[in-house]
Scaffold this motif. Sequence first.
Motif, PDB file in Angstrom:
ATOM      1  N   GLY A   1       0.820  -1.210   0.000  1.00  0.00           N
ATOM      2  CA  GLY A   1       0.000   0.000   0.000  1.00  0.00           C
ATOM      3  C   GLY A   1       0.844   1.246   0.000  1.00  0.00           C
ATOM      4  O   GLY A   1       0.522   2.247  -0.660  1.00  0.00           O
ATOM      5  N   MET A   2       1.956   1.213   0.726  1.00  0.00           N
ATOM      6  CA  MET A   2       2.879   2.342   0.758  1.00  0.00           C
ATOM      7  C   MET A   2       3.502   2.560  -0.619  1.00  0.00           C
ATOM      8  O   MET A   2       3.649   3.698  -1.089  1.00  0.00           O
ATOM      9  N   ALA A   3       3.860   1.451  -1.285  1.00  0.00           N
ATOM     10  CA  ALA A   3       4.493   1.551  -2.598  1.00  0.00           C
ATOM     11  C   ALA A   3       3.546   2.117  -3.648  1.00  0.00           C
ATOM     12  O   ALA A   3       3.979   2.712  -4.634  1.00  0.00           O
ATOM     13  N   ARG A   4       2.256   1.947  -3.452  1.00  0.00           N
ATOM     14  CA  ARG A   4       1.278   2.474  -4.402  1.00  0.00           C
ATOM     15  C   ARG A   4       1.220   3.996  -4.345  1.00  0.00           C
ATOM     16  O   ARG A   4       0.876   4.651  -5.332  1.00  0.00           O
ATOM     17  N   LEU A   5       1.581   4.568  -3.196  1.00  0.00           N
ATOM     18  CA  LEU A   5       1.453   6.012  -3.000  1.00  0.00           C
ATOM     19  C   LEU A   5       2.772   6.770  -2.962  1.00  0.00           C
ATOM     20  O   LEU A   5       2.805   7.965  -3.224  1.00  0.00           O
ATOM     21  N   SER A   6       3.846   6.069  -2.624  1.00  0.00           N
ATOM     22  CA  SER A   6       5.122   6.754  -2.416  1.00  0.00           C
ATOM     23  C   SER A   6       6.216   6.182  -3.311  1.00  0.00           C
ATOM     24  O   SER A   6       6.268   4.969  -3.536  1.00  0.00           O
ATOM     25  N   PRO A   7       7.123   7.047  -3.798  1.00  0.00           N
ATOM     26  CA  PRO A   7       8.244   6.558  -4.612  1.00  0.00           C
ATOM     27  C   PRO A   7       9.359   5.955  -3.759  1.00  0.00           C
ATOM     28  O   PRO A   7      10.306   5.377  -4.285  1.00  0.00           O
ATOM     29  N   VAL A   8       9.253   6.100  -2.439  1.00  0.00           N
ATOM     30  CA  VAL A   8      10.288   5.614  -1.522  1.00  0.00           C
ATOM     31  C   VAL A   8       9.667   4.702  -0.470  1.00  0.00           C
ATOM     32  O   VAL A   8       8.586   4.976   0.052  1.00  0.00           O
ATOM     33  N   ILE A   9      10.357   3.602  -0.165  1.00  0.00           N
ATOM     34  CA  ILE A   9       9.930   2.711   0.917  1.00  0.00           C
ATOM     35  C   ILE A   9      11.004   2.732   1.997  1.00  0.00           C
ATOM     36  O   ILE A   9      12.093   2.186   1.811  1.00  0.00           O
ATOM     37  N   PRO A  10      10.737   3.376   3.134  1.00  0.00           N
ATOM     38  CA  PRO A  10      11.711   3.391   4.229  1.00  0.00           C
ATOM     39  C   PRO A  10      11.665   2.067   4.991  1.00  0.00           C
ATOM     40  O   PRO A  10      10.582   1.564   5.311  1.00  0.00           O
ATOM     41  N   VAL A  11      12.826   1.494   5.268  1.00  0.00           N
ATOM     42  CA  VAL A  11      12.896   0.196   5.938  1.00  0.00           C
ATOM     43  C   VAL A  11      13.858   0.280   7.116  1.00  0.00           C
ATOM     44  O   VAL A  11      15.022   0.643   6.951  1.00  0.00           O
ATOM     45  N   VAL A  12      13.364  -0.040   8.284  1.00  0.00           N
ATOM     46  CA  VAL A  12      14.206  -0.113   9.483  1.00  0.00           C
ATOM     47  C   VAL A  12      14.698  -1.544   9.635  1.00  0.00           C
ATOM     48  O   VAL A  12      13.913  -2.484   9.624  1.00  0.00           O
ATOM     49  N   GLY A  13      16.012  -1.718   9.750  1.00  0.00           N
ATOM     50  CA  GLY A  13      16.562  -3.066   9.836  1.00  0.00           C
ATOM     51  C   GLY A  13      16.571  -3.751   8.485  1.00  0.00           C
ATOM     52  O   GLY A  13      16.142  -4.900   8.370  1.00  0.00           O
ATOM     53  N   SER A  14      17.059  -3.072   7.478  1.00  0.00           N
ATOM     54  CA  SER A  14      17.015  -3.615   6.117  1.00  0.00           C
ATOM     55  C   SER A  14      17.823  -4.898   5.964  1.00  0.00           C
ATOM     56  O   SER A  14      17.553  -5.693   5.062  1.00  0.00           O
ATOM     57  N   ASP A  15      18.811  -5.116   6.840  1.00  0.00           N
ATOM     58  CA  ASP A  15      19.620  -6.339   6.756  1.00  0.00           C
ATOM     59  C   ASP A  15      19.167  -7.418   7.733  1.00  0.00           C
ATOM     60  O   ASP A  15      19.768  -8.494   7.794  1.00  0.00           O
ATOM     61  N   THR A  16      18.135  -7.145   8.505  1.00  0.00           N
ATOM     62  CA  THR A  16      17.601  -8.145   9.427  1.00  0.00           C
ATOM     63  C   THR A  16      16.947  -9.266   8.627  1.00  0.00           C
ATOM     64  O   THR A  16      16.222  -9.019   7.670  1.00  0.00           O
ATOM     65  N   ARG A  17      17.216 -10.493   9.027  1.00  0.00           N
ATOM     66  CA  ARG A  17      16.720 -11.648   8.268  1.00  0.00           C
ATOM     67  C   ARG A  17      15.399 -12.169   8.838  1.00  0.00           C
ATOM     68  O   ARG A  17      15.207 -12.217  10.049  1.00  0.00           O
ATOM     69  N   PHE A  18      14.518 -12.571   7.929  1.00  0.00           N
ATOM     70  CA  PHE A  18      13.226 -13.148   8.277  1.00  0.00           C
ATOM     71  C   PHE A  18      13.052 -14.476   7.550  1.00  0.00           C
ATOM     72  O   PHE A  18      13.725 -14.755   6.555  1.00  0.00           O
ATOM     73  N   GLN A  19      12.116 -15.277   8.042  1.00  0.00           N
ATOM     74  CA  GLN A  19      11.787 -16.542   7.404  1.00  0.00           C
ATOM     75  C   GLN A  19      10.266 -16.615   7.267  1.00  0.00           C
ATOM     76  O   GLN A  19       9.591 -17.341   8.013  1.00  0.00           O
ATOM     77  N   PRO A  20       9.697 -15.833   6.350  1.00  0.00           N
ATOM     78  CA  PRO A  20       8.240 -15.687   6.248  1.00  0.00           C
ATOM     79  C   PRO A  20       7.510 -17.020   6.134  1.00  0.00           C
ATOM     80  O   PRO A  20       7.938 -17.919   5.407  1.00  0.00           O
ATOM     81  N   VAL A  21       6.397 -17.119   6.864  1.00  0.00           N
ATOM     82  CA  VAL A  21       5.643 -18.361   6.891  1.00  0.00           C
ATOM     83  C   VAL A  21       4.178 -18.074   6.551  1.00  0.00           C
ATOM     84  O   VAL A  21       3.603 -17.088   7.003  1.00  0.00           O
ATOM     85  N   ASN A  22       3.610 -18.940   5.744  1.00  0.00           N
ATOM     86  CA  ASN A  22       2.232 -18.759   5.304  1.00  0.00           C
ATOM     87  C   ASN A  22       1.254 -19.029   6.431  1.00  0.00           C
ATOM     88  O   ASN A  22       1.400 -19.985   7.192  1.00  0.00           O
ATOM     89  N   VAL A  23       0.222 -18.196   6.539  1.00  0.00           N
ATOM     90  CA  VAL A  23      -0.724 -18.293   7.647  1.00  0.00           C
ATOM     91  C   VAL A  23      -1.443 -19.640   7.677  1.00  0.00           C
ATOM     92  O   VAL A  23      -1.696 -20.198   8.759  1.00  0.00           O
ATOM     93  N   ASP A  24      -1.730 -20.208   6.526  1.00  0.00           N
ATOM     94  CA  ASP A  24      -2.445 -21.485   6.528  1.00  0.00           C
ATOM     95  C   ASP A  24      -1.535 -22.631   6.948  1.00  0.00           C
ATOM     96  O   ASP A  24      -2.012 -23.629   7.504  1.00  0.00           O
ATOM     97  N   ASP A  25      -0.232 -22.501   6.710  1.00  0.00           N
ATOM     98  CA  ASP A  25       0.703 -23.511   7.200  1.00  0.00           C
ATOM     99  C   ASP A  25       0.768 -23.480   8.730  1.00  0.00           C
ATOM    100  O   ASP A  25       0.830 -24.525   9.383  1.00  0.00           O
ATOM    101  N   VAL A  26       0.761 -22.275   9.302  1.00  0.00           N
ATOM    102  CA  VAL A  26       0.735 -22.146  10.763  1.00  0.00           C
ATOM    103  C   VAL A  26      -0.556 -22.742  11.315  1.00  0.00           C
ATOM    104  O   VAL A  26      -0.553 -23.461  12.321  1.00  0.00           O
ATOM    105  N   ALA A  27      -1.672 -22.452  10.656  1.00  0.00           N
ATOM    106  CA  ALA A  27      -2.966 -22.984  11.085  1.00  0.00           C
ATOM    107  C   ALA A  27      -2.997 -24.508  10.989  1.00  0.00           C
ATOM    108  O   ALA A  27      -3.570 -25.185  11.855  1.00  0.00           O
ATOM    109  N   HIS A  28      -2.385 -25.039   9.950  1.00  0.00           N
ATOM    110  CA  HIS A  28      -2.325 -26.487   9.770  1.00  0.00           C
ATOM    111  C   HIS A  28      -1.590 -27.127  10.956  1.00  0.00           C
ATOM    112  O   HIS A  28      -2.038 -28.135  11.523  1.00  0.00           O
ATOM    113  N   ALA A  29      -0.453 -26.519  11.337  1.00  0.00           N
ATOM    114  CA  ALA A  29       0.321 -27.026  12.465  1.00  0.00           C
ATOM    115  C   ALA A  29      -0.475 -26.923  13.763  1.00  0.00           C
ATOM    116  O   ALA A  29      -0.488 -27.853  14.587  1.00  0.00           O
ATOM    117  N   ALA A  30      -1.150 -25.796  13.951  1.00  0.00           N
ATOM    118  CA  ALA A  30      -1.938 -25.597  15.171  1.00  0.00           C
ATOM    119  C   ALA A  30      -3.072 -26.616  15.258  1.00  0.00           C
ATOM    120  O   ALA A  30      -3.357 -27.160  16.336  1.00  0.00           O
TER     121      ALA A  30
END
Length: 326
Positions: free
Chosen positions: A167-196
Amino acid sequence: MSKLVTIYGGSGFVGRYIARRMASAGWRVRVAVRRPNEAMHVKPYGVPGQVEPVFCNIRDDASVRAVMLGADAVVNCVGTFDRGGRNNFHAVQDEGATRIARIAAEQGVAQLVHLSAIGASANSASIYARTKAAGEAGIAAHFPQAVILRPSVIFGAEDQFFNRFAGMARLSPVIPVVGSDTRFQPVNVDDVAHAAAKAAMGAVEPGIYELGGPEVATFRELMKMMLGVIRRRRLIVGIPFGIASVMAAVMEFVETITLGLVPPQITRDQVRSLRVDNVVSVGARTFADFGIEPVAPEAVLPDYLWRFRPSGQYEAIHESASNLKA
C-alpha cells in the motif's frame, strides 16, 4: 461432531484459519473474542451451528472459564502490539496466556496450543518478546504438556506486513525500511494454522516448535520481492537504528498528546525487535515434525497483492499487450 475446541482470538488473522481447519476436521468450534458481532465471518466455516463466536475477556477468570467449559482442546491466538491501555503486552501476552493455561489445567482440557513468536526471550531488549517469553513460562508452569508454536513473520491475504508495504508503494516513490539487513523466514498463515490444528488434535509431542517458511531473506530482499509482484519500481531506503529510535520516540509522543488519534507508524519496541534476526533456531523442532512442507511467499503473494499493481487485475492484459507491440 463430538469434539469441541475453544479458540481464543479465533476471528483474527491466524485464528480464523485455525477455526476453518478445525471445522473441516469435523470439530465444533467456539470462537472466543471481545466483539462477537464483529466475528460473524467465521460462521460459514462449518455447517449451521458448528462454528460460533462467543464473548470473552481474557483478563477475567470467569470469562475465560465460561467459554472453555466442555472443551476437548484449547488454542490461544491472542496477541497484541499495544504498549498501553488495559489490553497491553503484559495483560494479554503474559497474564492472559498464563490464565488460559491455568484454567485449562483446572478443567482437565486434553490439548492446549499456544501461538507465540520467534524471538520470545526473557533476556530480549523488546518488551513484546519478553512478555511472549513470560507467557510461555506461565504456560509451562501450569500446563507443561502444551504445544507452543513460534512462527516467524506471517504472510497471507489479511496480513499487516506485505499488504502494508505494498500500500505504501502504491502512493510513495520511496519505501523506508528499518533493519534492512535483518533476516526473516516468512511463513504462510495457513501452514501455521495447519500445524496448530494438528497440535490441537494431539498429532505431535508437547513442547516448543519454531515455524519458518522454506526461504530466509533480509527485510530489503522481501521488499524487492513484493515490488516484483506488484510490478512497481521504488527506492528502498534503509533507516539506521539510531535515527529510527528517535523517529519512533517522536511518533509515540505525538500519539500521547493526541490521545491515540495519531498512532505511530513504528514504535521504539519494534525498533528493538528489528535488531535481531527472526529465523528458526538451529536444532529447533519445526514443520518437519508435523509432516508439513511450508509454501514459499512467491507461490502465494500474487494471489492477494495483485490489487496493488498499476492496473490491478488487468495488469496481465497490459503486459500481454505490451509484448505484442514489441
